[in-house]
Design a protein around this motif. Structure first.
Motif, mmCIF file in Angstrom:
data_model
loop_
_atom_site.group_PDB
_atom_site.id
_atom_site.type_symbol
_atom_site.label_atom_id
_atom_site.label_comp_id
_atom_site.label_asym_id
_atom_site.label_seq_id
_atom_site.Cartn_x
_atom_site.Cartn_y
_atom_site.Cartn_z
ATOM 1 N N ALA A 94 1.019 -1.180 0.004
ATOM 2 C CA ALA A 94 0.059 -0.072 -0.148
ATOM 3 C C ALA A 94 0.891 1.205 -0.127
ATOM 4 C CB ALA A 94 -1.100 -0.038 1.315
ATOM 5 N N ALA A 95 1.869 1.296 0.943
ATOM 6 C CA ALA A 95 2.956 2.473 0.704
ATOM 7 C C ALA A 95 3.480 2.563 -0.324
ATOM 8 C CB ALA A 95 4.022 2.046 1.907
ATOM 9 N N HIS A 97 2.300 1.676 -3.443
ATOM 10 C CA HIS A 97 1.430 2.265 -4.398
ATOM 11 C C HIS A 97 0.938 3.581 -4.319
ATOM 12 C CE1 HIS A 97 0.094 -1.445 -6.663
ATOM 13 N NE2 HIS A 97 0.421 -2.153 -5.631
ATOM 14 N N GLY A 98 1.254 3.995 -3.021
ATOM 15 C CA GLY A 98 0.754 5.406 -2.501
ATOM 16 C C GLY A 98 2.066 6.133 -2.568
ATOM 17 N N VAL A 100 4.434 6.430 -0.991
ATOM 18 C CA VAL A 100 5.108 6.757 0.066
ATOM 19 C C VAL A 100 6.681 6.176 0.469
ATOM 20 C CG1 VAL A 100 4.874 6.532 2.641
ATOM 21 C CG2 VAL A 100 2.868 6.920 1.139
ATOM 22 N N TYR A 127 7.589 13.293 -3.310
ATOM 23 C CA TYR A 127 7.510 11.545 -2.716
ATOM 24 C C TYR A 127 8.929 11.376 -2.111
ATOM 25 C CZ TYR A 127 3.433 11.909 -5.921
ATOM 26 O OH TYR A 127 2.254 11.952 -6.492
ATOM 27 N N GLY A 296 3.874 5.766 -11.151
ATOM 28 C CA GLY A 296 3.854 6.936 -10.447
ATOM 29 C C GLY A 296 4.414 8.151 -11.128
#
Length: 307
Positions: A94-95, A97-98, A100, A127, A296
């Motif tokens: 999740a990190a 994909h975000g 982060v 980022y 991204g």
């Protein structure tokens, strides 16, 4: 992992582990069945099959309740560790994909070094958890890196047709003719054939700029008098400024877009059919799944272009 252990592990099903985890946590097969929305006999069968696969008793009766055996305790600890590892994986995915955290490996041909840092800088600031690794090579080496799948993304002018690639054009690349600042033809409008007597300096074989220039000269049926090949844009600029000849370079390398201006001892010549207009491409392997950071960065470039 030994083959026998792996084979035994592969016989264990997710349903068996879920039945065991719920029964061990609740110390009740009935409650476990209720939580899992299956029948009690189904849970009992799954526990029996799991115990047989492991060759160990997992529960023992204690009055009207059940409790874990020593082997059951070890398995329950292992199941919780697996669940914790899985949750950590999901969190890290999740990190990523975000954006982060993560890593972006990007390679660029040498001329792109004049603008790629300007693209990466704002992205890195937006980022800060993304680690960026930038490699700068000539075109031949970049093609090798593409064929070996060493990078997430590549910035180049001429994507190789022999590789299965996707690409996205994102910026023009104007190739211009430069001469020493005091060149006698500096203030004239020129045709290419008027430069046939000039000494030409070229990038090394394998350079994208040289490849495009040679294709253009061949189309124009022009034979340049090539006196020297040099391995970098900076070497070309210094050699031209020193009066060793004239050259074709990207206007990004010259860093002076105005046709009539001089910069660092150089003059941009006004030659018919120049600049040669090409595109910069962001390139990636079609047969390799893209990382979240690569997706991204592509989205970031698209957003910058549309903005």
């Amino acid at each position: 992992m030994p083959a026998s252990t792996l084979a035994r592990f592969q016989r264990i099903t997710p349903q068996q582990l879920r039945a065991f985890e719920a029964s061990a946590r609740l110390l009740s097969v009935t409650q476990a069945a209720r939580e899992l929305f299956v029948s009690q006999p189904t849970v009992s069968v799954q526990l029996k099959e799991l115990a047989e696969t492991l060759g160990e008793s997992l529960f023992e009766q204690s009055g009207r309740q059940i409790r874990l055996t020593q082997a059951g305790e070890l398995l329950y600890q292992t199941v919780r560790e697996l669940a914790s590892c899985w949750q950590r994986l999901e969190s890290e995915l999740a990190a990523i994909h975000g954006l982060v955290r993560g890593k972006l490996k990007i390679a660029a041909v040498t001329t792109a070094e004049y603008f790629v840092p300007d693209l990466l800088g704002p992205f890195a600031r937006a980022y800060p958890g993304i680690e960026i690794e930038l490699s700068v090579e000539n075109r031949d080496r970049i093609v090798q890196r593409l064929s070996q799948g060493l990078d997430d993304l590549t910035v180049m002018m001429l994507p190789p047709a022999e590789l299965d690639l996707d690409s996205q054009a994102f910026q023009t690349n104007n190739l211009i003719v430069i001469a020493p600042a005091n060149h006698p033809l500096s203030n004239k409008k020129l045709r290419l054939n008027e430069l046939s007597g000039e000494r030409w300096l070229m990038r090394e074989a394998g350079s994208g700029t040289r490849k495009v220039t040679e294709q253009f000269f061949a189309k124009q049926q022009f034979q340049p008098n090539i006196m020297m090949s040099l391995g970098s844009n900076e070497a070309i600029k210094h050699a031209v400024a020193a009066g060793l000849g004239i050259a074709v370079l990207s206007d990004l390398a010259v860093n002076q877009p105005a046709w009539s201006s001089t910069t660092n001892g150089l003059r941009i010549l006004d030659v018919a059919d120049f600049p040669i207009v090409r595109q910069w491409y962001l390139v990636w392997r079609r047969d390799t799944p893209q990382s979240a950071t690569a997706r991204g960065f592509i989205a970031y470039l698209q957003q910058q272009a549309s903005g």
